[in-house]
Design an enzyme around this catalytic site. Structure first.
Site, PDB file in Angstrom:
ATOM      1  N   LYS A  76      -1.598  19.657 -10.107  1.00  0.00           N
ATOM      2  CA  LYS A  76      -1.729  18.371 -10.825  1.00  0.00           C
ATOM      3  C   LYS A  76      -2.520  17.384  -9.972  1.00  0.00           C
ATOM      4  O   LYS A  76      -3.391  16.668 -10.462  1.00  0.00           O
ATOM      5  CB  LYS A  76      -0.351  17.817 -11.178  1.00  0.00           C
ATOM      6  CG  LYS A  76      -0.380  16.467 -11.890  1.00  0.00           C
ATOM      7  CD  LYS A  76      -0.313  15.290 -10.937  1.00  0.00           C
ATOM      8  CE  LYS A  76      -0.499  13.943 -11.624  1.00  0.00           C
ATOM      9  NZ  LYS A  76      -0.397  12.816 -10.684  1.00  0.00           N
ATOM     10  N   LYS A 145      10.918   5.078  -4.600  1.00  0.00           N
ATOM     11  CA  LYS A 145      11.573   4.100  -5.474  1.00  0.00           C
ATOM     12  C   LYS A 145      12.480   4.863  -6.443  1.00  0.00           C
ATOM     13  O   LYS A 145      12.070   5.920  -6.908  1.00  0.00           O
ATOM     14  CB  LYS A 145      10.525   3.312  -6.286  1.00  0.00           C
ATOM     15  CG  LYS A 145       9.516   2.552  -5.432  1.00  0.00           C
ATOM     16  CD  LYS A 145       8.374   2.031  -6.304  1.00  0.00           C
ATOM     17  CE  LYS A 145       7.249   1.470  -5.462  1.00  0.00           C
ATOM     18  NZ  LYS A 145       6.076   1.058  -6.250  1.00  0.00           N
ATOM     19  N   GLU A 169       5.642  -5.566  -9.967  1.00  0.00           N
ATOM     20  CA  GLU A 169       5.911  -4.190 -10.406  1.00  0.00           C
ATOM     21  C   GLU A 169       5.713  -3.996 -11.908  1.00  0.00           C
ATOM     22  O   GLU A 169       5.838  -4.946 -12.680  1.00  0.00           O
ATOM     23  CB  GLU A 169       7.380  -3.843 -10.102  1.00  0.00           C
ATOM     24  CG  GLU A 169       7.593  -3.042  -8.837  1.00  0.00           C
ATOM     25  CD  GLU A 169       7.023  -1.615  -8.901  1.00  0.00           C
ATOM     26  OE1 GLU A 169       6.674  -1.160 -10.010  1.00  0.00           O
ATOM     27  OE2 GLU A 169       6.935  -0.965  -7.872  1.00  0.00           O
ATOM     28  N   ASP A 170       5.446  -2.756 -12.310  1.00  0.00           N
ATOM     29  CA  ASP A 170       5.413  -2.439 -13.746  1.00  0.00           C
ATOM     30  C   ASP A 170       6.421  -1.347 -14.087  1.00  0.00           C
ATOM     31  O   ASP A 170       6.420  -0.854 -15.214  1.00  0.00           O
ATOM     32  CB  ASP A 170       4.006  -1.985 -14.178  1.00  0.00           C
ATOM     33  CG  ASP A 170       3.659  -0.627 -13.636  1.00  0.00           C
ATOM     34  OD1 ASP A 170       4.098  -0.282 -12.514  1.00  0.00           O
ATOM     35  OD2 ASP A 170       2.957   0.137 -14.338  1.00  0.00           O
TER      36      ASP A 170
HETATM   37  C1  BG6 Z   1       3.227   6.130  -8.615  1.00  0.00           C
HETATM   38  C2  BG6 Z   1       3.028   6.477 -10.066  1.00  0.00           C
HETATM   39  O1  BG6 Z   1       2.522   4.966  -8.301  1.00  0.00           O
HETATM   40  O2  BG6 Z   1       2.771   7.203  -7.782  1.00  0.00           O
HETATM   41  C3  BG6 Z   1       3.753   7.773 -10.367  1.00  0.00           C
HETATM   42  O3  BG6 Z   1       3.546   5.427 -10.867  1.00  0.00           O
HETATM   43  C4  BG6 Z   1       3.239   8.885  -9.437  1.00  0.00           C
HETATM   44  O4  BG6 Z   1       3.557   8.120 -11.711  1.00  0.00           O
HETATM   45  C5  BG6 Z   1       3.435   8.435  -7.991  1.00  0.00           C
HETATM   46  O5  BG6 Z   1       3.962  10.079  -9.675  1.00  0.00           O
HETATM   47  C6  BG6 Z   1       2.944   9.470  -6.975  1.00  0.00           C
HETATM   48  O6  BG6 Z   1       1.541   9.500  -6.989  1.00  0.00           O
HETATM   49  P1  BG6 Z   1       0.640  10.567  -6.236  1.00  0.00           P
HETATM   50  O7  BG6 Z   1      -0.764   9.999  -6.358  1.00  0.00           O
HETATM   51  O8  BG6 Z   1       1.094  10.626  -4.802  1.00  0.00           O
HETATM   52  O9  BG6 Z   1       0.808  11.863  -6.926  1.00  0.00           O
HETATM   53 MG    MG Z   2       3.287   1.216 -11.225  1.00  0.00          MG
END
Ligand code: BG6
Ligand code: MG
Length: 220
Positions: A76, A145, A169-170
């Site tokens: 992913k 979080k 934050e959202d």
């Molecule tokens: C957060 C997103 O900021 O980062 C999540 O809101 C995501 O949806 C998380 O899973 C981890 O991100 P990354 O880029 O390390 O895969």
């Molecule tokens: Mg966010």
């Protein structure tokens, strides 16, 4: 008084939320999970990559080993990073640049607190990096979080005590994390009314709102 504002990244500073969703949706299709939806994606906001993967896998009925799960999360992330290739400053959300400049003019320190391990790459590609005084992200923490760690690390890097920081934050996990860190919170984004933050706002640009929020001083 609030002396630092710590922004979440995805969905607050930049519009990368949509790309996370597309990358997870692509993986889900490849795993024959056809009922992964935008509604599921809402629960992925703010949480780590591995926890986000669990939400996708729960929609299917195949059990994977830890090693297989790591490979799926990597897959992913490769899709996501490919999508980030064309990312530029047009991904910066409305009012962000103006709000950052306004805060800087007022002597407020600016931090980023995000679960994403891609935070440095995204800040660089969108040109936001020079506006940020300290970054705390998935690379810096062991707990994500709603644990407060990412915001506490950000405050430490900003050399501020938690009660002098406000978090923007959202996500629900992010607001809970801010509260657990002893910080005030401002919710933005489409779900802002549901997040139980101290404040919520449609725009980052209201000077009156910032005045009110920054003046807050409270004791623990
Ligand atoms: C957060 C997103 O900021 O980062 C999540 O809101 C995501 O949806 C998380 O899973 C981890 O991100 P990354 O880029 O390390 O895969
Ligand atoms: Mg966010």
């Amino acid at each position: 008084m609030i002396k630092g504002v710590i922004f979440d990244l995805d969905g607050v500073l930049v519009s990368t939320d949509e790309l996370h969703y597309e990358a997870w949706a692509k993986l889900a299709r490849e795993l024959n999970i056809n009922n992964y939806t935008k509604e599921d994606n809402k629960a992925q906001k703010g949480i780590s990559r591995m926890e986000s993967l669990e939400i996708v896998l729960k929609k299917g009925n195949i059990a994977y080993t830890e090693k297989e799960k790591e490979a799926l999360a990597d897959r992913k992330n490769n899709y996501y990073v490919e999508m980030l290739d064309s990312l530029n400053d047009s991904a910066v959300l409305k009012d962000v640049k103006e709000a950052l400049a306004m805060l800087k003019n007022r002597g407020i320190k600016i931090g980023v607190g995000s679960a994403s391990k891609n935070t440095p790459l995204i800040l660089e590609k969108t040109g936001l990096e020079p506006s940020i005084d300290a970054v705390s992200c998935g690379i810096d923490v062991t707990k994500s979080k709603p644990d407060p760690e990412v915001f506490l690390v950000a405050a430490k890097k900003l050399c501020l005590p938690p009660n002098e920081c406000l978090v923007v934050e959202d996500s629900y996990a992010g607001v809970v994390a801010a509260k657990a860190a002893g910080m005030k919170s401002l919710a933005v984004g489409p779900e802002r009314k549901l997040l139980e933050a101290d404040y919520d706002s449609e725009t980052l640009l209201s000077e009156t709102d910032w005045d009110l929020m920054l003046k807050i001083s409270y004791n623990f």
